[in-house]
Motif scaffolding. Structure first.
Motif, PDB file in Angstrom:
ATOM      1  N   THR A 152       0.652  -1.345  -0.171  1.00  0.00           N
ATOM      2  CA  THR A 152      -0.079   0.129  -0.067  1.00  0.00           C
ATOM      3  C   THR A 152       0.885   1.106   0.083  1.00  0.00           C
ATOM      4  N   VAL A 153       0.620   2.214  -0.966  1.00  0.00           N
ATOM      5  CA  VAL A 153       1.311   3.541  -1.114  1.00  0.00           C
ATOM      6  C   VAL A 153       0.360   4.794  -0.459  1.00  0.00           C
ATOM      7  N   PRO A 154       0.336   5.144   0.602  1.00  0.00           N
ATOM      8  CA  PRO A 154      -0.562   6.452   0.755  1.00  0.00           C
ATOM      9  C   PRO A 154      -0.081   7.553  -0.039  1.00  0.00           C
ATOM     10  N   PHE A 155      -1.003   8.447  -0.271  1.00  0.00           N
ATOM     11  CA  PHE A 155      -0.690   9.465  -0.985  1.00  0.00           C
ATOM     12  C   PHE A 155      -1.669  10.636  -0.573  1.00  0.00           C
ATOM     13  N   THR A 156      -1.202  11.970  -0.672  1.00  0.00           N
ATOM     14  CA  THR A 156      -1.893  13.155  -0.406  1.00  0.00           C
ATOM     15  C   THR A 156      -2.423  13.850  -1.960  1.00  0.00           C
ATOM     16  N   ALA A 157      -3.570  13.902  -1.894  1.00  0.00           N
ATOM     17  CA  ALA A 157      -4.177  14.584  -3.202  1.00  0.00           C
ATOM     18  C   ALA A 157      -4.679  16.167  -2.943  1.00  0.00           C
ATOM     19  N   ARG A 158      -3.971  16.948  -3.783  1.00  0.00           N
ATOM     20  CA  ARG A 158      -4.476  18.214  -3.715  1.00  0.00           C
ATOM     21  C   ARG A 158      -5.306  18.663  -4.939  1.00  0.00           C
TER      22      ARG A 158
END
Length: 553
Positions: A123-129
């Motif tokens: 799993t790769v967490p990511f931040t979306a803007r």
């Protein structure tokens, strides 16, 4: 389920599918045992795990795939992102509808540290803007699940919740904007322009800004999570509000020309036969946009934000790349057979062939097989590099309204490289881009298109050599006098043009394209499912040029 955006901006998304790849538990058990022995023995490798360090933690290939998926999504390369998942068709539809339905511009997606699960998944967490056009940025966190496939590769395991944790089969998002009075808009000469008189401009007017920001003063809105069936709001994910409109803000003066805008809208209404279509006309010497027209006039702005394969109109860029390095000359013989196989069989429109044709003839008759046969004369990625360096395609444009600025990815294999030579594969453009490409080809200099004054220009391009420009102009002119764009012959002025036919899918007719230039104006038109460029976009452009005989020079 369908996954188009409704008129209120709701993003519909299909259900997820996915596959399960092989585990690597046995390998990891061996590695873990070896590491334990090394530590117990107090060996030199104990602190850093020595040669075993590379085998612990998530597989780097999984992390690379996750980052590549995010990069494709961020750049608007939806087919590329979708291909990295376990369900490409569903993924592409959802990613497109999510960004289009919520009016999201260019997202910023930042990957965090990967983690490995007990079942072998990564799993790769990511931040979306997510910049919501004219309102503000919606920021949230999500996670990409990845699973190893039977062939040892890694894929993003497709699920709706990776796009946003609350997106599901039962809930979707809806963008709601508060009704605000659009700013007063004028054309380049100060003539007032209204959505009633120019229907294609109505959805665009609240997106225009004198500072080039693409926002609207006083804009307010929200993104709601709603029930798919009832439409009931379950929660509000984000609210946006902007500054109050000031009485002294004054009208937004655009680069548009009322005569060109009126003629463009009439040409689409008269000649597009009710099909989805779009057109842009702009000045060659400075990139100022004279007309932006869409059919239908309401809703999505295909002209500025569409993502289409440009088909054979892209041969302008391909020809430039070949001519720049002396890989071909207009009078060189480049045979044009009916078929050519490069992984798949490519053919010419209407199965035409021109044995012993010159490169000039290949251009004017739009011979796919001839252009594909020249693919080895360009290096990997060279076509995209030329598009970016000389034509500004893929750089960030600040036009004064939301735009999609094109994409020419490095081909993944020979078949895709062959397709990119003729404006297919993953090459993406729209009428704004292709009008600009035409203007650059015939002038030699890229000018960032603009709709309003004072837009920031961060592009960096190189002028085309005069010899290449001369060759391109001659071939474009010959396409009107002796080639596939004869529909424009007989009109006043020295017109050059290029037709295009772009494949969409097996169950859809081809899109029709035509780009043209006359005097100081470059034009591009696309007609969805128009079958051929000359037969569908040709009448639209001819109607426009007939109605506006001047060149706005």
């Amino acid at each position: 389920m369908d996954n188009l955006a409704d008129s209120s901006g709701a993003a519909y998304s299909g259900a997820s599918t996915g596959g399960r790849g092989p585990r690597r538990k046995a390998l990891r058990a061996v590695v873990a045992g070896a590491v334990a022995l090394a530590v117990a023995a107090g060996g030199a490798y104990a602190a850093g795990l020595g040669p075993f360090a590379r085998d612990t933690g998530p597989d780097p290939a999984a992390t690379r795939q996750a980052r590549a998926f995010l990069a494709d999504w961020e750049a608007g390369r939806m087919p590329g992102a979708a291909d990295r998942t376990t369900s490409p068709a569903a993924a592409e539809k959802v990613l497109r509808s999510f960004t289009a339905g919520l009016d999201i511009g260019k997202p910023e997606l930042t990957a965090e540290t990967a983690a490995e699960g007990e079942d072998g998944t990564v799993t790769v967490p990511f931040t979306a803007r997510m910049p919501v056009t004219g309102l503000g940025t919606w920021t949230y966190a999500s996670t990409l699940p990845l699973r190893e496939q039977d062939d040892g590769s890694w894929k993003v395991e497709w699920t709706l919740s990776l796009v946003h944790p609350r997106l599901s089969d039962t809930e979707k998002f809806r963008l709601e904007r508060e009704e605000t009075e659009p700013p007063e808009v004028t054309d380049r000469d100060g003539e007032k322009m209204t959505g009633t008189r120019f229907p294609s401009l109505a959805p665009l007017m609240t997106r225009l800004a004198g500072d080039g920001g693409g926002g609207a003063s006083g804009a307010r809105g929200a993104i709601h999570l709603v029930d798919r069936v009832t439409g009931a709001v379950e929660r509000t994910e984000a609210r946006f509000g902007a500054k109050t409109v000031r009485a002294d803000d004054g009208p937004v003066r655009t680069t548009l020309d009322a005569d060109w805008q009126s003629a463009a809208e009439k040409a689409l209404a008269t000649h597009a036969d009710g099909k989805n279509a779009a057109l842009v006309a702009l000045r060659i010497d400075d990139g100022e946009v004279l007309a932006v027209a869409n059919s239908p006039s309401s809703g999505f702005n295909r002209a500025l934000s569409g993502t289409y394969a440009p088909g054979s109109t892209w041969k302008i860029v391909t020809s430039s790349a070949l001519l720049l390095k002396g890989a071909v000359a207009p009078d060189d013989v480049v045979d044009c057979p009916r078929y050519l196989t490069v992984g798949k069989r490519f053919q010419n429109v209407e199965l035409s062939e021109h044995p012993g044709a010159t490169f000039r003839k290949d251009f004017t008759e739009s011979c796919n097989t001839a252009f594909i046969s020249l693919r080895d004369r360009l290096d990997e990625g060279e076509l995209g590099a030329v598009a970016r360096e000389y034509f500004g395609v893929g750089q960030e444009w600040h036009v004064g309204a939301p735009t999609y600025d094109g994409s020419v990815p490095v081909p993944r294999d020979e078949t895709e490289k062959a397709a990119s030579m003729i404006g297919q594969g993953r090459v993406q453009a729209n009428p704004l881009i292709m009008a600009s490409v035409t203007a650059t080809a015939v002038s030699g200099t890229f000018h960032q298109p603009s709709l309003t004054a004072g837009t920031e220009d961060t592009t960096d391009t190189t002028p085309l050599p005069r010899g290449v420009v001369t060759q391109l102009r001659e071939m474009l002119r010959a396409t009107v006098t002796d080639g596939t764009a004869k529909i424009l012959s007989g009109l006043p002025g020295e017109i050059g043009a290029k037709t295009g036919t772009a494949e969409v899918s097996e169950d859809q007719d081809n899109n029709g394209w035509l780009v043209a230039h006359r005097g100081n104006v470059a034009i591009a038109c696309v007609v969805e499912e128009g079958v051929t460029g000359g037969g569908s976009a040709g009448p639209v452009v001819r109607g426009l040029l007939t109605a506006v005989p001047g060149d706005s020079g």
